[in-house]
Scaffold this motif. Structure first.
Motif, PDB file in Angstrom:
ATOM      1  N   PHE A 232      -3.388   8.423  -5.347  1.00 27.13           N
ATOM      2  CA  PHE A 232      -3.588   6.972  -5.324  1.00 27.13           C
ATOM      3  C   PHE A 232      -2.028   6.376  -5.339  1.00 27.13           C
ATOM      4  O   PHE A 232      -1.024   7.115  -5.622  1.00 27.13           O
ATOM      5  N   ALA A 233      -1.970   5.558  -4.148  1.00 28.09           N
ATOM      6  CA  ALA A 233      -0.705   4.963  -3.920  1.00 28.09           C
ATOM      7  C   ALA A 233      -0.722   3.564  -3.720  1.00 28.09           C
ATOM      8  O   ALA A 233      -1.711   2.847  -3.345  1.00 28.09           O
ATOM      9  N   SER A 253       2.684   6.043  -6.783  1.00 29.51           N
ATOM     10  CA  SER A 253       2.293   7.287  -6.182  1.00 29.51           C
ATOM     11  C   SER A 253       2.009   8.420  -7.340  1.00 29.51           C
ATOM     12  O   SER A 253       2.910   8.795  -7.781  1.00 29.51           O
ATOM     13  N   PHE A 254       0.702   8.559  -7.169  1.00 28.63           N
ATOM     14  CA  PHE A 254       0.232   9.652  -8.314  1.00 28.63           C
ATOM     15  C   PHE A 254      -0.657  10.448  -7.367  1.00 28.63           C
ATOM     16  O   PHE A 254      -1.499  10.176  -6.636  1.00 28.63           O
ATOM     17  N   PRO A 255      -0.727  11.938  -7.956  1.00 26.48           N
ATOM     18  CA  PRO A 255      -0.065  12.344  -9.177  1.00 26.48           C
ATOM     19  C   PRO A 255       1.415  12.633  -8.728  1.00 26.48           C
ATOM     20  O   PRO A 255       2.089  12.711  -9.746  1.00 26.48           O
ATOM     21  N   ALA A 260       2.198   9.221  -1.837  1.00 27.86           N
ATOM     22  CA  ALA A 260       2.612   7.932  -0.832  1.00 27.86           C
ATOM     23  C   ALA A 260       2.920   8.537   0.319  1.00 27.86           C
ATOM     24  O   ALA A 260       2.705   7.690   1.459  1.00 27.86           O
ATOM     25  N   ARG A 261       3.654   9.670   0.504  1.00 31.31           N
ATOM     26  CA  ARG A 261       3.882  10.121   1.712  1.00 31.31           C
ATOM     27  C   ARG A 261       2.621  10.394   2.664  1.00 31.31           C
ATOM     28  O   ARG A 261       2.440  10.249   3.904  1.00 31.31           O
ATOM     29  N   ILE A 285       0.491  -6.310  -1.885  1.00 34.71           N
ATOM     30  CA  ILE A 285       0.616  -5.175  -2.494  1.00 34.71           C
ATOM     31  C   ILE A 285      -0.831  -4.563  -2.024  1.00 34.71           C
ATOM     32  O   ILE A 285      -1.614  -5.073  -2.650  1.00 34.71           O
ATOM     33  N   ILE A 286      -0.899  -3.346  -1.709  1.00 31.59           N
ATOM     34  CA  ILE A 286      -1.943  -2.781  -0.965  1.00 31.59           C
ATOM     35  C   ILE A 286      -2.207  -1.435  -1.595  1.00 31.59           C
ATOM     36  O   ILE A 286      -1.218  -0.583  -1.636  1.00 31.59           O
ATOM     37  N   PRO A 287      -3.108  -1.160  -2.534  1.00 34.58           N
ATOM     38  CA  PRO A 287      -3.549   0.236  -2.790  1.00 34.58           C
ATOM     39  C   PRO A 287      -4.229   1.112  -1.832  1.00 34.58           C
ATOM     40  O   PRO A 287      -5.097   0.232  -1.107  1.00 34.58           O
TER      41      PRO A 287
END
Length: 311
Positions: A232-233, A253-255, A260-261, A285-287
């Motif tokens: 998830f980011a 940025s998880f985990p 995120a990359r 802000i975009i998930p």
């Protein structure tokens, strides 16, 4: 057991003491774009952080939710953020939860898991599932594969010290009895949508163009073993007047930082509506997450249906 019970009690007492200190105030004039931009001048980024912390300490709910998340991300992705005093990110996240952001409970679960406290992490996750269920299955299973992956990581962290389900549920019941109604009321009053209050309210409308290469919020991948993709980011996106993203800046940025990359390309490929020249940039802000249909949370499922953790 007595020590563990005392630990949980202290945690919940801290939750109330942090959240009840001040009423939410204005978000202030801090610029999240500059703070998240690793190419920006380091001193200017530090100034924005100081503004953000001042707003959070003054009681701003959006500022607390933002700073709590960024403080944890500083731990996870140290090179992406300036070296400065972020304050107590756990305290800000606790206050954010009480202000109505139920999603911050997942961030606290990540924090506890990183601190090798899987019981506390599971309490936050299970409490989140109970509260999210109040709003319906769509909320529970939004980014469901990430949430299932988080549960798997917590289960694995127990090793041979896994508590009984009844023990976890007892702690969850205590947390929700004390704060559940307050959290739900805060969410319904706008606390869950704090992110909309840190982007300009007077900006031109932002609509994703259908039929293009960009995908908003999630993309689907059919995989039989997908824990490694349970990511998830969230990104702060700056969209120019032509509808193209001019900046895509990672927030959550998880985990870990790799999420995120891996997911940034999905956001960069998005295309949005054009606006008249001179309108200026737009922000959102975009998930982003991988959607795996077979990975779902089932609240109140029978005990014999709980998955087994292998290895």
């Amino acid at each position: 057991m007595k020590f563990r019970t005392a630990c949980i009690a202290l945690c919940l007492a801290f939750l109330l003491s942090v959240a009840s200190g001040q009423e939410p105030g204005a978000a202030g004039e801090w610029q999240l774009e500059r703070l998240l931009d690793s190419d920006a001048d380091g001193d200017l980024r530090t100034v924005e952080l100081q503004k953000l912390r001042a707003a959070a300490d003054a009681g701003s709910h959006p500022a607390r939710c933002t700073l709590g998340r960024i403080g944890l991300q500083k731990v996870l992705r140290a090179r992406d953020f300036p070296d400065a005093d972020y304050g107590d990110h756990a305290g800000y996240l606790n206050a954010c939860v009480i202000g109505g952001d139920i999603e911050a409970m997942l961030v606290l679960a990540e924090l506890e898991l990183r601190q090798q406290r899987p019981l506390e992490a599971m309490i936050w996750l299970q409490a989140y599932i109970k509260l999210a269920s109040f709003f319906g299955d769509e909320v529970v299973n939004y980014a469901g594969s990430y949430k299932v992956g988080l549960m798997q990581r917590i289960e694995r962290a127990y090793a041979s010290r896994r508590p009984e389900n009844e023990e976890v549920l007892e702690y969850v019941a205590g947390l929700l009895d004390s704060y559940g109604e307050r959290i739900v009321n805060g969410c319904e009053a706008g606390g869950c949508s704090w992110d909309r209050r840190i982007t300009p309210s007077n900006q031109q409308p932002l609509d994703r163009e259908r039929g293009g290469r960009g995908m908003f919020g999630r993309f689907t991948r059919d995989m039989s073993s997908a824990e490694n993709t349970a990511m998830f980011a969230s990104f702060l996106m700056v969209i120019d007047e032509s509808g193209k993203p001019s900046k895509v800046l990672a927030m959550d940025s998880f985990p870990d930082g790799a999420a995120a990359r891996h997911l940034a390309g999905t956001v960069k490929a998005g295309r949005y509506n054009e606006v008249p020249a001179g309108s200026g940039p737009r922000y959102a802000i975009i998930p982003v997450f991988v959607d795996i249909p077979d990975m779902k949370l089932v609240p109140d499922a029978p005990a014999n249906t709980r998955f087994r953790v292998r290895g």
